[in-house]
Design a protein around this motif. Structure first.
Motif, PDB file in Angstrom:
ATOM      1  N   GLN A 182      -1.944  -2.873  -2.730  1.00  0.00           N
ATOM      2  CA  GLN A 182      -2.071  -2.297  -1.349  1.00  0.00           C
ATOM      3  C   GLN A 182      -2.537  -0.841  -1.321  1.00  0.00           C
ATOM      4  O   GLN A 182      -3.168  -0.418  -0.512  1.00  0.00           O
ATOM      5  CB  GLN A 182      -0.453  -2.375  -0.691  1.00  0.00           C
ATOM      6  N   GLN A 183      -1.975   0.074  -2.211  1.00  0.00           N
ATOM      7  CA  GLN A 183      -2.551   1.455  -2.533  1.00  0.00           C
ATOM      8  C   GLN A 183      -4.150   1.611  -2.701  1.00  0.00           C
ATOM      9  O   GLN A 183      -4.714   2.459  -2.077  1.00  0.00           O
ATOM     10  CB  GLN A 183      -1.656   2.007  -3.492  1.00  0.00           C
ATOM     11  N   SER A 184      -4.647   0.530  -3.346  1.00  0.00           N
ATOM     12  CA  SER A 184      -5.828   0.595  -3.612  1.00  0.00           C
ATOM     13  C   SER A 184      -6.803   0.253  -2.200  1.00  0.00           C
ATOM     14  O   SER A 184      -7.729   0.885  -1.982  1.00  0.00           O
ATOM     15  CB  SER A 184      -6.493  -0.419  -4.524  1.00  0.00           C
ATOM     16  N   LEU A 185      -6.445  -0.799  -1.540  1.00  0.00           N
ATOM     17  CA  LEU A 185      -6.727  -1.177  -0.051  1.00  0.00           C
ATOM     18  C   LEU A 185      -6.910   0.062   0.879  1.00  0.00           C
ATOM     19  O   LEU A 185      -7.564   0.211   1.565  1.00  0.00           O
ATOM     20  CB  LEU A 185      -5.946  -2.390   0.357  1.00  0.00           C
ATOM     21  N   ARG A 186      -5.589   0.698   0.680  1.00  0.00           N
ATOM     22  CA  ARG A 186      -5.388   1.882   1.716  1.00  0.00           C
ATOM     23  C   ARG A 186      -6.472   2.943   1.608  1.00  0.00           C
ATOM     24  O   ARG A 186      -6.837   3.410   2.490  1.00  0.00           O
ATOM     25  CB  ARG A 186      -4.175   2.128   1.689  1.00  0.00           C
ATOM     26  N   SER A 187      -6.775   2.971   0.369  1.00  0.00           N
ATOM     27  CA  SER A 187      -7.646   4.125  -0.087  1.00  0.00           C
ATOM     28  C   SER A 187      -9.168   3.589   0.490  1.00  0.00           C
ATOM     29  O   SER A 187      -9.853   4.515   1.086  1.00  0.00           O
ATOM     30  CB  SER A 187      -7.786   4.285  -1.499  1.00  0.00           C
TER      31      SER A 187
END
Length: 191
Positions: free
Chosen positions: A124-129
């Motif tokens: 999710q942190q990767s996708l948010r970036s």
């Protein structure tokens, strides 16, 4: 009552993905103002800028589906501490050609399920970036890293644990509120 059309993308291509099951639960628990249409990503070829001057039908269909939605809900697993390749490929298609990014000003939310203890936190942190770069206003809270258990989620999207059901219901209510806020200050981009 204003109705908002939410396109949802399941990051897994697996037919029996636990994230597909989670998406069914989210749709069941969503406020009545939200209507859902899945945006399929399975048939997209691998993106290359060679296609930018003549998008294939699958790429055009993806961009049309995103354009017709008021908001996008990403329901994704975590693969190797990141987002699945198929999901990243879909985002690449939707954000191209340069200057025609389908996610600009499109409200979004991210959620995912995993059998592991940290859910899909790293993915999710990767996708948010990536979504931040794509100028998609994201719902930042509540974060939702769902530990999937077949005792809690039935195949048809029922949630048997009242605490989990309540959390997911609140998540979807917050998503509705996020959509309203974003569309109030950032009207949809003109085509």
């Amino acid at each position: 009552m204003t109705t908002y059309k939410v396109g949802y993308i399941v990051g897994s291509l697996a037919t029996h993905s636990i994230n597909r099951t989670l998406s069914k639960a989210l749709i069941r628990l969503a406020p009545p103002e939200l209507e859902f249409d899945e945006i399929p990503i399975r048939d997209l070829p691998l993106y290359s800028y060679d296609y930018d001057s003549d998008f294939p039908a699958e790429g055009r269909a993806l961009k049309t589906a995103i354009a017709s939605a008021d908001a996008i809900l990403f329901v994704t697993p975590e693969y190797n501490r990141s987002i699945p390749g198929a999901l990243k490929n879909a985002i690449d298609w939707a954000s191209r050609p340069w200057g025609d990014n389908s996610f600009t000003h499109k409200p979004s939310a991210v959620i995912g399920a995993s059998p592991g203890a940290i859910g899909t936190a790293v993915a999710q942190q990767s996708l948010r970036s990536v979504l931040g770069y794509c100028n998609s206003p994201q719902m930042n809270a509540p974060e939702a890293y769902i530990r999937f258990s077949p005792e809690v989620f039935t195949d048809d999207g029922q949630v048997t644990n009242s605490d989990t059901e309540g959390f997911l219901r609140r998540f979807m209510e917050e998503f509705r509120d996020h959509i309203v806020r974003v569309l109030t200050v950032l009207p949809p981009r003109k085509s």
